[in-house]
Structure formats: C-alpha cells, structure tokens
Design an enzyme around this catalytic site. Structure first.
Site, PDB file in Angstrom:
ATOM      1  N   SER A 123       5.311 -51.296 -17.465  1.00  0.00           N
ATOM      2  CA  SER A 123       6.165 -50.614 -18.438  1.00  0.00           C
ATOM      3  C   SER A 123       5.602 -49.260 -18.811  1.00  0.00           C
ATOM      4  O   SER A 123       6.314 -48.419 -19.340  1.00  0.00           O
ATOM      5  CB  SER A 123       6.263 -51.441 -19.725  1.00  0.00           C
ATOM      6  OG  SER A 123       6.785 -52.691 -19.443  1.00  0.00           O
ATOM      7  N   HIS A 144      10.344 -49.886 -11.832  1.00  0.00           N
ATOM      8  CA  HIS A 144      10.391 -50.454 -13.183  1.00  0.00           C
ATOM      9  C   HIS A 144      11.741 -51.102 -13.490  1.00  0.00           C
ATOM     10  O   HIS A 144      12.762 -50.425 -13.606  1.00  0.00           O
ATOM     11  CB  HIS A 144      10.079 -49.334 -14.196  1.00  0.00           C
ATOM     12  CG  HIS A 144       9.975 -49.818 -15.594  1.00  0.00           C
ATOM     13  ND1 HIS A 144      10.392 -49.095 -16.673  1.00  0.00           N
ATOM     14  CD2 HIS A 144       9.504 -50.995 -16.106  1.00  0.00           C
ATOM     15  CE1 HIS A 144      10.179 -49.783 -17.771  1.00  0.00           C
ATOM     16  NE2 HIS A 144       9.653 -50.941 -17.462  1.00  0.00           N
ATOM     17  N   GLU A 156      13.877 -47.979 -12.576  1.00  0.00           N
ATOM     18  CA  GLU A 156      13.317 -46.629 -12.464  1.00  0.00           C
ATOM     19  C   GLU A 156      12.372 -46.572 -11.264  1.00  0.00           C
ATOM     20  O   GLU A 156      11.470 -47.403 -11.143  1.00  0.00           O
ATOM     21  CB  GLU A 156      12.557 -46.273 -13.745  1.00  0.00           C
ATOM     22  CG  GLU A 156      13.477 -46.170 -14.955  1.00  0.00           C
ATOM     23  CD  GLU A 156      12.728 -46.056 -16.283  1.00  0.00           C
ATOM     24  OE1 GLU A 156      13.290 -45.482 -17.228  1.00  0.00           O
ATOM     25  OE2 GLU A 156      11.584 -46.542 -16.381  1.00  0.00           O
ATOM     26  N   ASN A 195      11.936 -46.240 -21.474  1.00  0.00           N
ATOM     27  CA  ASN A 195      10.956 -46.686 -22.478  1.00  0.00           C
ATOM     28  C   ASN A 195      10.533 -45.551 -23.401  1.00  0.00           C
ATOM     29  O   ASN A 195      10.202 -45.772 -24.563  1.00  0.00           O
ATOM     30  CB  ASN A 195       9.724 -47.295 -21.814  1.00  0.00           C
ATOM     31  CG  ASN A 195       9.934 -48.766 -21.491  1.00  0.00           C
ATOM     32  OD1 ASN A 195      10.960 -49.333 -21.857  1.00  0.00           O
ATOM     33  ND2 ASN A 195       8.998 -49.372 -20.804  1.00  0.00           N
TER      34      ASN A 195
END
Ligand code: 3HC
Length: 290
Positions: A123, A144, A156, A195
């Site tokens: 993450s 991701h 991602e 994120n």
C-alpha cells in the site's frame, strides 16, 4: 515476453488482500498458487474460496462449471519454493514491513524463473526500496489492488525508475485480463494515486475524532450522506485493517521523521488491544454485536 506467456501466478500472502487476489486470478483463468507462512491463514483462505465459489453459483453470478474450473486452478501451500518455482508472475501481498518484503523478494529472486515478474501489492512501500535485493530490478514493480480485491476494479501499476516498459506493459495487460481497470503511475510518489487521497481523508477524520469534534459514526455519516462515499473513513479502515493503518503510519514516520505521520492515540489504542477491524470482530466498530 508478453502477456500470453503469463499462465502461472503466485500470490505471496493469504491475508486480507492475498486470498482475494489469488482467487480473482484463478477465476479469470490463471493457474494460481497462494502461499503464506501461516498454515492457519492458508486454511482460512481456502475455506473462503470453498464458500465464495458456491455462493457465486447460488447468486447466479457464475455457472457450476465455471466455479469448478476456478477451484481447480487455485491451490494453497506454505512452501514458497513450491509456490513460486513455476511462476510467470508473482504478486506479493505480505504485511507492510520493509525488511520482510526485502527478504521475500531476495528469496523469490532465487526461486522464480528468470523471466518472472515480481510485483508487490504494498500500500505504501515503493518497489525501488525492494528491487535492489534482486538481480532483475527491471521486473520488480508495484501492482496495487484495492480492498475487497474481488470487487474493486482499480489496480495501480507503478513504474519506478528501474522498471522496464515491457514489465509495465505486461502488468497493464495482466490487469485487462483480470478484468480490472489499471492506471499507469509514472512516478513513485508516496501513497501512489488513490491512497494519497484516501490517507488525507483518514487523517482529517482521525484528527476530528482526536479533537472530539464528532463521533466515529457521525464522521462516517458525513462522508456517506454528504459526499456519496460508499462507506465512511472509519468503516473503510475497519475493512482494510487498523493494523495496516498503524503500520503505514509508523513506516511513514520512519521515512519522513515527521511526528504528524505517527498513528494517532485512538488508533494506537485499538491496535494495542488487537482490534484490527472486521477481521478481528472489532475495530472502530464492534462487529460481534451485528
Ligand atoms: N469480499 C468479496 N466480495 C464482497 C465483499 C468482500 N469483503 N463485500 C462485498 N462484496 C461483494 C458482494 O458479494 C456483492 O457482489 P455482487 O454484487 O457481485 O453479488 C458486491 O460486493 C456488493 O456488496 P453489497 O451489496 O453487500 O455491499 P455494498 O454495495 O455496500 O458494497 C463494497 C460493498 C463494495 C465494499 C462498497 O461498500 C465499497 O465500494 N466500499 C469502498 C471500498 C473501498 O474504498 N476500497 C478501497 C480501500 S483502500 C485500499 O484497499 C488500498 C489499500 O492499500 C489499503
């Protein structure tokens, strides 16, 4: 190498993300091996698969034959060597501890065939902090996924400075074959794309709680009913794991030295009690009562 050469996927980690990423790969036609050092975690992952697939059939989302075929394409083992030795693409989804990821990648580099791409689902940890333990830096990147990985479409694909265009292209193509929507993140920025945005929301939500501006419930309500979010930030943290939020805060502090990045007192309180969210039955909310 191109995407047609990717037949066997190894997923390292059977936790919150790993079990769903591996099942998704199997559903979409890849031979998948899911591995974890914890036999208990592997058992949980396998029993999830064995209840999820019949559930999809019952819901009319999958035929019985499709479910059977998906089941036959996934297996579980605690032996990393066995899991990765024939892989064309590895997705690491272990806990967010840099030293551990570096060890896993050093091992994977010795075990996986030389052509295999080694991706991390981290993450927050960029692959350039891991790639140097391998002899295939150009094939090490961040891929991701989002929680729940069976449902959320976004992936991602982060192309750090060491990642080749070929690795990036195969990874974007893999996302297409997995029926995901990929975005090409061209630089290794902290938090990548989503994120980076979500963490700002979590941070503000936590500050408001710390300052006793509003309750967990009301902050969540504001995001759901005022901004149309599918769930509020505290409910979302319960889904992604308070242990993850805690570890990410610590890693972030180690990286920047900025005390504002440290986990906030309420989060620490839940963490030390082992209240990690949905997976432990308690987090910001108590799921044992529902
Ligand atoms: N696992 C697998 N499937 C799930 C699931 C889970 N935990 N929760 C829900 N689903 C599936 C259901 O089976 C259902 O599938 P179907 O429509 O094909 O039958 C579908 O999702 C919708 O479920 P529900 O109707 O029960 O519930 P909702 O409509 O409330 O959707 C949700 C649940 C998809 C989780 C939705 O609330 C949502 O999108 N929440 C936001 C999630 C999010 O923001 N994720 C990103 C987190 S950040 C992250 O992961 C990054 C990482 O680095 C931390």
């Amino acid at each position: 190498m191109n995407i047609d050469d990717v037949k066997n996927i190894c997923v390292v980690g059977a936790g919150n993300m790993g079990h769903q990423i591996s099942l998704h790969c199997a559903i979409k036609g890849f031979n998948t091996v899911c591995t974890d050092i914890s036999e208990d975690q592997l058992k949980k992952a396998e029993s999830f698969v064995d209840s999820y697939l019949p559930g999809r059939v019952k819901k009319g989302k999958m035929t019985e034959d499709e479910a059977k075929a998906a089941r036959s394409r996934i297996r579980f083992t605690s032996d990393l060597k066995d899991a990765a030795k024939d892989s064309d693409y590895v997705i690491e989804a272990a806990i967010e501890v840099l030293a551990l990821k570096r060890k896993v990648f050093a091992d994977l580099d010795k075990i996986a065939p030389p052509h295999a791409i080694l991706a991390t689902n981290s993450s927050a940890i960029v692959s350039s902090r891991i790639a140097d333990v391998t002899n295939r830096k150009d094939k090490v990147l961040n891929l991701h996924f989002f929680n729940p990985a069976l449902v959320m479409k976004l992936v991602e694909v982060v192309q750090g400075p060491h990642v080749s265009d070929e690795t990036t292209k195969i990874s974007m193509d893999l996302c297409r074959r997995l029926d995901k929507v990929s975005v090409h993140v061209k630089k290794e920025v902290k938090g990548f794309l989503l994120n980076r945005i979500l963490l700002r929301i979590f941070e503000e939500a936590e500050w408001m709680l710390e300052m006793d501006v509003a309750s967990v419930e009301d902050i969540d309500k504001a995001c759901v009913f005022g901004a149309g979010h599918p769930m509020g930030p505290f409910t979302l943290m319960d889904l992604t794991g308070l242990d993850l939020a805690y570890t990410m805060g610590l890693e972030s502090f180690r990286e920047t030295g900025d005390p504002a990045q440290l986990p906030k007192p309420h989060l620490v309180e839940h963490f030390v009690k082992g209240e990690f969210g949905q997976k432990t039955g308690k987090g910001w909310y108590d799921y044992t009562k529902k």
